[in-house]
Motif scaffolding. Sequence first.
Motif, PDB file in Angstrom:
ATOM      1  N   PRO A 173      -2.285 -33.684   4.436  1.00 52.06           N
ATOM      2  CA  PRO A 173      -2.605 -33.648   3.007  1.00 52.06           C
ATOM      3  C   PRO A 173      -3.521 -34.823   2.618  1.00 52.06           C
ATOM      4  N   ALA A 174      -4.401 -34.550   1.664  1.00 47.22           N
ATOM      5  CA  ALA A 174      -5.393 -35.551   1.260  1.00 47.22           C
ATOM      6  C   ALA A 174      -4.731 -36.857   0.838  1.00 47.22           C
ATOM      7  N   GLY A 234      -2.521 -23.816   3.861  1.00 54.64           N
ATOM      8  CA  GLY A 234      -3.397 -23.542   2.735  1.00 54.64           C
ATOM      9  C   GLY A 234      -2.750 -22.719   1.627  1.00 54.64           C
ATOM     10  N   LEU A 235      -1.470 -22.381   1.785  1.00 56.11           N
ATOM     11  CA  LEU A 235      -0.833 -21.458   0.841  1.00 56.11           C
ATOM     12  C   LEU A 235      -0.719 -22.028  -0.557  1.00 56.11           C
ATOM     13  N   VAL A 236      -0.343 -23.269  -0.665  1.00 57.40           N
ATOM     14  CA  VAL A 236      -0.026 -23.902  -1.939  1.00 57.40           C
ATOM     15  C   VAL A 236      -0.739 -25.249  -1.982  1.00 57.40           C
ATOM     16  N   PRO A 237      -1.330 -25.595  -3.112  1.00 59.48           N
ATOM     17  CA  PRO A 237      -1.988 -26.911  -3.175  1.00 59.48           C
ATOM     18  C   PRO A 237      -0.983 -28.025  -2.878  1.00 59.48           C
ATOM     19  N   GLN A 238      -1.437 -29.009  -2.132  1.00 59.79           N
ATOM     20  CA  GLN A 238      -0.622 -30.180  -1.801  1.00 59.79           C
ATOM     21  C   GLN A 238       0.751 -29.858  -1.248  1.00 59.79           C
ATOM     22  N   THR A 256       0.856  -1.177   0.000  1.00 57.86           N
ATOM     23  CA  THR A 256       0.000   0.000   0.000  1.00 57.86           C
ATOM     24  C   THR A 256       0.897   1.233   0.000  1.00 57.86           C
ATOM     25  N   SER A 257       0.536   2.183  -0.855  1.00 62.11           N
ATOM     26  CA  SER A 257       1.270   3.447  -0.849  1.00 62.11           C
ATOM     27  C   SER A 257       0.258   4.517  -1.210  1.00 62.11           C
ATOM     28  N   ARG A 258       0.770   5.745  -1.465  1.00 58.43           N
ATOM     29  CA  ARG A 258      -0.165   6.805  -1.837  1.00 58.43           C
ATOM     30  C   ARG A 258      -0.809   6.506  -3.174  1.00 58.43           C
ATOM     31  N   GLN A 259      -0.092   5.702  -3.978  1.00 58.44           N
ATOM     32  CA  GLN A 259      -0.639   5.380  -5.306  1.00 58.44           C
ATOM     33  C   GLN A 259      -1.787   4.370  -5.220  1.00 58.44           C
ATOM     34  N   GLY A 260      -1.969   3.757  -4.080  1.00 53.14           N
ATOM     35  CA  GLY A 260      -3.047   2.776  -3.952  1.00 53.14           C
ATOM     36  C   GLY A 260      -2.497   1.436  -3.521  1.00 53.14           C
ATOM     37  N   THR A 261      -3.248   0.392  -3.839  1.00 52.61           N
ATOM     38  CA  THR A 261      -2.900  -0.946  -3.386  1.00 52.61           C
ATOM     39  C   THR A 261      -2.430  -1.765  -4.579  1.00 52.61           C
ATOM     40  N   ILE A 262      -1.158  -2.213  -4.505  1.00 52.29           N
ATOM     41  CA  ILE A 262      -0.512  -2.862  -5.637  1.00 52.29           C
ATOM     42  C   ILE A 262      -0.180  -4.306  -5.290  1.00 52.29           C
ATOM     43  N   VAL A 263      -0.445  -5.240  -6.186  1.00 54.84           N
ATOM     44  CA  VAL A 263      -0.096  -6.645  -5.951  1.00 54.84           C
ATOM     45  C   VAL A 263       1.424  -6.771  -5.887  1.00 54.84           C
ATOM     46  N   ALA A 264       1.916  -7.429  -4.834  1.00 51.70           N
ATOM     47  CA  ALA A 264       3.358  -7.552  -4.622  1.00 51.70           C
ATOM     48  C   ALA A 264       3.945  -8.661  -5.495  1.00 51.70           C
ATOM     49  N   ALA A 265       5.251  -8.559  -5.728  1.00 49.72           N
ATOM     50  CA  ALA A 265       5.945  -9.637  -6.442  1.00 49.72           C
ATOM     51  C   ALA A 265       6.234 -10.756  -5.447  1.00 49.72           C
ATOM     52  N   LEU A 266       5.797 -11.982  -5.758  1.00 50.42           N
ATOM     53  CA  LEU A 266       6.019 -13.105  -4.838  1.00 50.42           C
ATOM     54  C   LEU A 266       7.297 -13.823  -5.229  1.00 50.42           C
ATOM     55  N   PRO A 267       8.232 -13.915  -4.334  1.00 53.40           N
ATOM     56  CA  PRO A 267       9.507 -14.553  -4.663  1.00 53.40           C
ATOM     57  C   PRO A 267       9.352 -16.075  -4.712  1.00 53.40           C
ATOM     58  N   SER A 268       9.980 -16.670  -5.671  1.00 52.76           N
ATOM     59  CA  SER A 268      10.120 -18.134  -5.786  1.00 52.76           C
ATOM     60  C   SER A 268       8.870 -18.907  -5.362  1.00 52.76           C
ATOM     61  N   ARG A 269       7.814 -18.677  -6.081  1.00 51.84           N
ATOM     62  CA  ARG A 269       6.565 -19.343  -5.701  1.00 51.84           C
ATOM     63  C   ARG A 269       6.651 -20.831  -6.071  1.00 51.84           C
ATOM     64  N   PRO A 270       6.366 -21.720  -5.103  1.00 52.79           N
ATOM     65  CA  PRO A 270       6.433 -23.136  -5.418  1.00 52.79           C
ATOM     66  C   PRO A 270       5.334 -23.508  -6.413  1.00 52.79           C
ATOM     67  N   LYS A 271       5.691 -24.359  -7.359  1.00 47.07           N
ATOM     68  CA  LYS A 271       4.669 -24.836  -8.285  1.00 47.07           C
ATOM     69  C   LYS A 271       3.984 -26.058  -7.699  1.00 47.07           C
ATOM     70  N   PRO A 272       2.670 -26.109  -7.829  1.00 49.51           N
ATOM     71  CA  PRO A 272       1.998 -27.332  -7.397  1.00 49.51           C
ATOM     72  C   PRO A 272       2.402 -28.481  -8.333  1.00 49.51           C
ATOM     73  N   PRO A 273       2.276 -29.718  -7.878  1.00 47.16           N
ATOM     74  CA  PRO A 273       2.625 -30.842  -8.740  1.00 47.16           C
ATOM     75  C   PRO A 273       1.806 -30.825 -10.023  1.00 47.16           C
ATOM     76  N   ALA A 274       2.347 -31.428 -11.078  1.00 43.56           N
ATOM     77  CA  ALA A 274       1.750 -31.368 -12.402  1.00 43.56           C
ATOM     78  C   ALA A 274       0.252 -31.685 -12.400  1.00 43.56           C
ATOM     79  N   SER A 275      -0.105 -32.845 -11.956  1.00 47.56           N
ATOM     80  CA  SER A 275      -1.526 -33.175 -11.881  1.00 47.56           C
ATOM     81  C   SER A 275      -1.958 -33.001 -10.437  1.00 47.56           C
TER      82      SER A 275
END
Lengths: 489, 489
Positions: free
Chosen positions: B344-345, B315-319, A77-96
């Motif tokens: 986890p399920a 709850g942050l990341v699936p699985q 949050t700043s004077r410019q409003g509310t901005i979505v932050a950059a999330l560092p190294s977000r884990p990917k959920p498993p493929a399926s």
Amino acid sequence: MTDLTLLLDRRLMRARKDTMPRQRRLYELLRQAILDGRLLAGTALPASRVLAQDLGLARNSVIHAYEQLAAEGYVQTSRQGTIVAALPSRPKPPASSAQPEVPVGAMLSSRVQSFNRRRTPEQDLLPFMPGIPALDAFPVRTWRRLLQGVWSDPDPALLSYRPALGEPELRQAIATYVRTARGVVCEVEQVIVTGGTQDSLDLCAHALADPGQRVWIEHPGYGGARVAMQAAGLRVVPVPVDDQGLAPAGALWRRQPPRLIYTTPSHQYPLGSVLPLARRLALIEQARTAGAWILEDDYDSEFRHDGPPLAAMQGLVPQAPVIYLGTFSKSMFPALRLGFMVVPAALVDRLQGVLGDLVRRGQSAEQVALAAFINEGHFTQHLRKMRPLYAQRQAALREALARHWTWPGEVLGGACGLHLALTLPDDVPDVLAAEAALKKGLSPRPFSVYGMGGEPRNGLVIGYANTPAEQMDARVRQLVKAVNAGLAR
Amino acid sequence: MTDLTLLLDRRLMRARKDTMPRQRRLYELLRQAILDGRLLAGTALPASRVLAQDLGLARNSVIHAYEQLAAEGYVQTSRQGTIVAALPSRPKPPASSAQPEVPVGAMLSSRVQSFNRRRTPEQDLLPFMPGIPALDAFPVRTWRRLLQGVWSDPDPALLSYRPALGEPELRQAIATYVRTARGVVCEVEQVIVTGGTQDSLDLCAHALADPGQRVWIEHPGYGGARVAMQAAGLRVVPVPVDDQGLAPAGALWRRQPPRLIYTTPSHQYPLGSVLPLARRLALIEQARTAGAWILEDDYDSEFRHDGPPLAAMQGLVPQAPVIYLGTFSKSMFPALRLGFMVVPAALVDRLQGVLGDLVRRGQSAEQVALAAFINEGHFTQHLRKMRPLYAQRQAALREALARHWTWPGEVLGGACGLHLALTLPDDVPDVLAAEAALKKGLSPRPFSVYGMGGEPRNGLVIGYANTPAEQMDARVRQLVKAVNAGLAR
């Protein structure tokens, strides 16, 4: 703006039936959208006033949701409003998302890989399940009144963490009881209240033995003991039983010396033999020499049918390396989850410190109520009513077996307790018989489930305690019919 | 005859105040005399009629005692009468009966050698003990009424062994609660009821890790976690925390890769820092790569004082490989001994079989009553009353510290929960301060007891939840006085 209102979708905001407030729901939806990349870093969120209008929410709700997102680092949050932050190294959920990344087996430890008990509480209530007392004969009203008494004006201290060794009045009541009824030689200090025998076994396994050490267990014997010991990382050595109970070969003491010895000397579980005095004394002597502890599980001696109970091993010799295990699961009811250990005096002080670390003890109301139940004579009275009831049910089972059982076999045990063991000929495999019975709503247990890895034996363990005598004949006929049907298939 | 009556001594028969019947007493005395050699093998016991007369007992009492001795092999009965049997290989008691044969240390396992908790329930009730909720504010009458309801006409099934994962209605109530209040993403199937967090940690340690594997624990951190992991045979690796919580050095993942990671991200125990989003996501990612499980202990987030609670890591990341641990020890009362895990399920099905083996679950009445307590709104209402109460008590503690505390130091934590952490300068050693306080009936805890083997830190953890706000000023003055006195010595 349109994008975001679509994303947040009023209907979705309202669809869920649970009680989540809408500001919490808004926060959740925004958070998820940021986490899964639908709202990218740098995106400006609409002013709270605008979004509130779009969604039909109070402006305060939007402000609170934004504040929480900011507190957790999702937006800035700043004077410019509310901005979505950059999330560092977000884990990917498993493929399926339907498939875990690793096979479940690999998620579990090796020591529990073989554990997979599927018995349900419903199965426990079926006729012939061993180890279940006459549940409908328990004096519920007396118990309720005593519990009520404890809760009527409790000291706040009773709500806190409680003594690791148990409530003093319960320990005293147990000491008095086991001294008079079981020949246990002890002072009250030696009595330790536990959450039942499984808990006692857990505590003994951890406090007295290290991973890799050996535990001797009767074969066939109590599966719960095997599980507790394996979970603690111990190596299980099956020791055969004969018609006089535990019978270790002399060489076993040298070849596979134990740290713990689990035994049921008063009524071998499940075969029912009684360990004679000579073997008891020899076992104590040899255990002492080997530096081993004997865990004497006295699980059903309250219900002796052929005379006064035999004295426990614990009291036979001064300072014997014996820990006596008792339970209220049969004499009261299983869901109570209270049992006890009687440990040698020399061990009490150190064990108190160890248990103080290992366990958090509570259930104070139940413990105090149980002490009153014993001290006011209800316990003795209940046992006095149950003994003839169980004797009658056992007799009915014996008669019905004599009348209807069509295979050659021997009835073992029954000097005390809640079950009989019935040997089967080789052409009637016990697992098959038990499965066929279960399909018909009967739950005798095959000897196989009591196996410890030694020579297999063939037979059924049949509990009689929770089945009225007048139903026994019909139940045994059903059992015979079920086994016949199972064999025919 | 004279000998035996002397040996048995009427006075001894009558001296004991316990309720042992006299025939039992006679049996005991004879048995002991045979065991310790006062009655030698081959000795003929007097005829029952004669002994009865000598001792002033009913003849039947003597007959029963003889019969039992015969049943157990102490005597042999023939036409010649009752003869003391020869006991084979009788173990000798240790030389001095006051001294055990082995030192107690050697009787215990190595894994528990360092365990020696001496905290008493009385100490738990002293002002400043962390982790004790406001015991006198718990709605005892409501609880009693709900318990009474369960016991008023219970299905006998409720008395039996109960589902390993917990009572269905309680699991449902917990699922609804953690979804809305804690941002936990779960179905009811993923909720497992346990006997409190210590039990949850025991189960995770055994079901998910093998002896010798590593567990990372926050340093300083929760001692109960260290104990549970060591008891399970795991190797504890202390991981430092900074003002943003768990801060593992990058190299640690390679050098000492963990199987389990124990963390308190919402309110680091005991220092109070909050793990920011970036670190949470990184931890999940790295744990997944390492094949490690994160145990997220959310022990006191119900009592958040600075705004809405942060969402759980679970709850942050699936699985995510996260197991969420919750407890009712703070939100209800410690003696209840109920807590829960959200797993986890993918793990639920296998874990059910494992827990079915590992634990015997009961406490059904308490579980059903707790479900009702939650479902009828008493739980939310109780929390709603406790939050301002604890906020008020914390504020009173802060004010009193500001007024009376004479040493340089920083107050840490307090965003939620029941305690504050206060750093101390090096010349005020925390152990000394805590000991001095205890002598005056106050029980703040030194940072030292939260040490995991890493760099030591110096300070006190001060619980405020069980101390009325109006007493806080006086208590802090007592504390300052006590510490000064301790330093002067």
